[in-house]
Design an enzyme around this catalytic site. Structure first.
Site, short mmCIF file in Angstrom:
data_model
loop_
_atom_site.label_atom_id
_atom_site.label_comp_id
_atom_site.label_asym_id
_atom_site.label_seq_id
_atom_site.Cartn_x
_atom_site.Cartn_y
_atom_site.Cartn_z
N LYS A 52 -21.44 169.46 -26.54
CA LYS A 52 -21.75 168.28 -25.72
C LYS A 52 -22.40 168.74 -24.42
CE LYS A 52 -18.39 165.60 -23.68
NZ LYS A 52 -18.67 165.78 -22.24
N ASP A 78 -15.00 170.50 -20.33
CA ASP A 78 -15.05 171.39 -19.16
C ASP A 78 -14.07 170.89 -18.10
OD1 ASP A 78 -16.51 169.15 -18.54
OD2 ASP A 78 -18.20 170.23 -17.65
N SER A 79 -13.39 169.76 -18.38
CA SER A 79 -12.23 169.34 -17.59
C SER A 79 -11.15 170.42 -17.62
CB SER A 79 -11.69 168.00 -18.09
OG SER A 79 -11.48 168.05 -19.49
N GLU A 105 -19.45 157.38 -19.76
CA GLU A 105 -18.32 157.54 -18.82
C GLU A 105 -18.48 156.64 -17.60
OE1 GLU A 105 -17.16 161.58 -18.01
OE2 GLU A 105 -15.90 160.98 -16.32
N GLU A 125 -24.40 167.11 -20.66
CA GLU A 125 -24.52 165.94 -19.79
C GLU A 125 -25.97 165.68 -19.39
OE1 GLU A 125 -21.97 166.41 -16.36
OE2 GLU A 125 -20.17 166.71 -17.57
N ASP A 148 -17.74 171.26 -24.74
CA ASP A 148 -18.66 171.07 -23.61
C ASP A 148 -19.36 172.39 -23.29
OD1 ASP A 148 -18.49 168.41 -22.85
OD2 ASP A 148 -16.97 168.75 -21.29
N1 LIG Z 1 -7.92 165.32 -15.70
C1 LIG Z 1 -9.17 164.94 -15.86
N2 LIG Z 1 -9.43 163.75 -16.47
C2 LIG Z 1 -10.70 163.32 -16.65
O1 LIG Z 1 -10.88 162.23 -17.21
C3 LIG Z 1 -11.77 164.15 -16.19
C4 LIG Z 1 -11.47 165.38 -15.59
N3 LIG Z 1 -10.17 165.74 -15.41
N4 LIG Z 1 -12.44 166.23 -15.16
C5 LIG Z 1 -13.80 165.97 -15.55
C6 LIG Z 1 -14.09 164.54 -15.56
C7 LIG Z 1 -14.09 163.90 -14.19
N5 LIG Z 1 -13.73 162.55 -14.50
C8 LIG Z 1 -13.41 161.56 -13.59
C9 LIG Z 1 -13.15 161.87 -12.28
C10 LIG Z 1 -12.78 160.89 -11.38
C11 LIG Z 1 -12.67 159.59 -11.83
C12 LIG Z 1 -12.22 158.52 -10.91
O2 LIG Z 1 -12.23 157.36 -11.25
N6 LIG Z 1 -11.76 158.92 -9.70
C13 LIG Z 1 -11.16 158.08 -8.67
C14 LIG Z 1 -12.09 157.07 -8.12
C15 LIG Z 1 -13.13 157.72 -7.30
C16 LIG Z 1 -13.95 156.76 -6.45
O3 LIG Z 1 -13.85 155.53 -6.62
O4 LIG Z 1 -14.68 157.27 -5.63
C17 LIG Z 1 -9.84 157.50 -9.14
O5 LIG Z 1 -9.60 156.31 -9.12
O6 LIG Z 1 -8.99 158.34 -9.51
C18 LIG Z 1 -12.93 159.27 -13.13
C19 LIG Z 1 -13.30 160.26 -14.01
C20 LIG Z 1 -13.44 162.42 -15.93
N7 LIG Z 1 -13.10 163.76 -16.30
C1 LIG Z 2 -13.89 163.32 -19.97
C2 LIG Z 2 -14.58 164.01 -21.11
C3 LIG Z 2 -15.59 163.12 -21.77
C4 LIG Z 2 -15.18 165.32 -20.71
O1 LIG Z 2 -16.37 165.54 -20.66
C5 LIG Z 2 -14.25 166.41 -20.34
O2 LIG Z 2 -13.03 166.28 -20.57
O3 LIG Z 2 -14.73 167.42 -19.83
MG LIG Z 3 -16.86 167.34 -19.66
#
Ligand SMILES: Nc1nc(=O)c2c([nH]1)NC[C@@H]1CN(c3ccc(C(=O)N[C@@H](CCC(=O)O)C(=O)O)cc3)CN21
Ligand SMILES: CC(C)C(=O)C(=O)O
Ligand SMILES: [Mg+2]
Length: 271
Positions: A120, A51-52, A189, A122, A90
């Site tokens: 999938k 769903d990303s 995750e 959540e 998803d």
């Molecule tokens: N392009 C993309 N990649 C992804 O891995 C992803 C999506 N979209 N959309 C759905 C979820 C959202 N996800 C995420 C979103 C944010 C972070 C993250 O680490 N964000 C910040 C830190 C935020 C904080 O510390 O408050 C960063 O470091 O970019 C990780 C996974 C993983 N998924």
């Molecule tokens: C980051 C993966 C696990 C996901 O759920 C997504 O791409 O939506």
């Molecule tokens: Mg997802």
């Protein structure tokens, strides 16, 4: 099934066996036919229609707005490009939470119309009844614990999850519950590596990590992130294998220059 098919398709049983054999499982997202063909040809074991798509395809800030119809469309496109990988789709926000009948209906649509091989969803104990209902219908379910982006408004941040003992304990018991309910695998995750290792060792179904350290049974990344198309997203767990943003914008400005200067098309490119 074609008698000519030589490619051995990956099934949920293959993934189970890979965990048993300690062979790492690879997963990437795809949302369209052309990308799915490349991801499959590259040899990943599983393709996720995440769903990303709400973020990388549609440009939304969160994953919440994407609809089941839109996820089904992306899944149809991907399935037409896949020969070998296990296809996981998803279910989007609002199509399975708190209502097992609706959850089953959504999962059935994803299988029947989308052509997915599995779905999938959540969450842990909160969605126990939905998981049971879907699994009982013969639909393979992948779980997803830790950072669950569909609950972003509950948590307020995308920070690492389950750092505190109480949340870690709940995650461990949720993982065991998902195994008992018959999930074939689960995504972990953005949780501490030690916790992901402990979970992976305490259940027999494969764990697929994203920001969950090296001891998960497999890894997943978003395609656009790993090929470097998505410049705005740089969490520490991301390894970029290409810089396609730079490559593609470079090629496009080259094309613009060639057209403006009347270099393209030339004689050999004309009839
Ligand atoms: N392009 C993309 N990649 C992804 O891995 C992803 C999506 N979209 N959309 C759905 C979820 C959202 N996800 C995420 C979103 C944010 C972070 C993250 O680490 N964000 C910040 C830190 C935020 C904080 O510390 O408050 C960063 O470091 O970019 C990780 C996974 C993983 N998924
Ligand atoms: C980051 C993966 C696990 C996901 O759920 C997504 O791409 O939506
Ligand atoms: Mg997802």
């Amino acid at each position: 099934m074609s008698v000519h098919s030589e490619i051995k398709k990956i099934t949920t049983e293959t993934l189970r066996k890979m965990k048993f054999d300690k062979e790492k499982i690879t997963m990437l997202t795809a949302y369209d036919f052309t990308t799915a063909k490349m991801v499959d040809a590259g040899g990943v074991d599983s393709i996720l229609i995440g769903d990303s798509a709400a973020n990388v395809m549609a440009g939304f800030e969160t994953t919440l707005p994407i609809t089941l119809d839109q996820m089904i469309y992306h899944t149809q496109c991907v399935v037409r490009g896949v020969e070998r990988a296990l296809v996981v789709a998803d279910l989007p926000f609002g199509t399975y939470q708190s209502n097992p009948e609706k959850a089953l209906e959504s999962a059935v649509r994803m299988m029947k119309e989308g052509g997915a091989h599995s779905i999938k969803i959540e969450g842990g104990i909160e969605i126990e009844d939905s998981i049971r209902k879907i699994v009982n219908a013969g639909i393979p379910v992948m779980g997803h614990l830790g950072l669950t982006p569909q609950s972003i408004y509950k948590f307020g941040t995308y920070k690492v999850r389950a750092k505190e003992d109480a949340e870690a304990e709940k995650l461990i018991s949720d993982a065991k519950l998902l195994e008992e309910l018959g999930c074939f695998a689960l995504v972990l995750e953005k949780i501490p590596a030690d916790l992901a290792k402990k979970v992976s060792e305490s259940i027999s179904i494969p764990t697929i990590g994203i920001g969950a350290g090296p001891d998960c049974d497999g890894q997943v990344l978003v395609y656009h992130d790993m090929v470097g198309m998505n410049q705005g997203f740089s969490p520490k767990f991301l390894r970029r294998y290409l810089d396609l943003y730079t490559e593609i914008t470079g090629a496009i400005s080259h094309y613009v220059k060639d057209v403006k200067s009347a270099d393209f098309p030339n004689k050999s490119e004309s009839y």
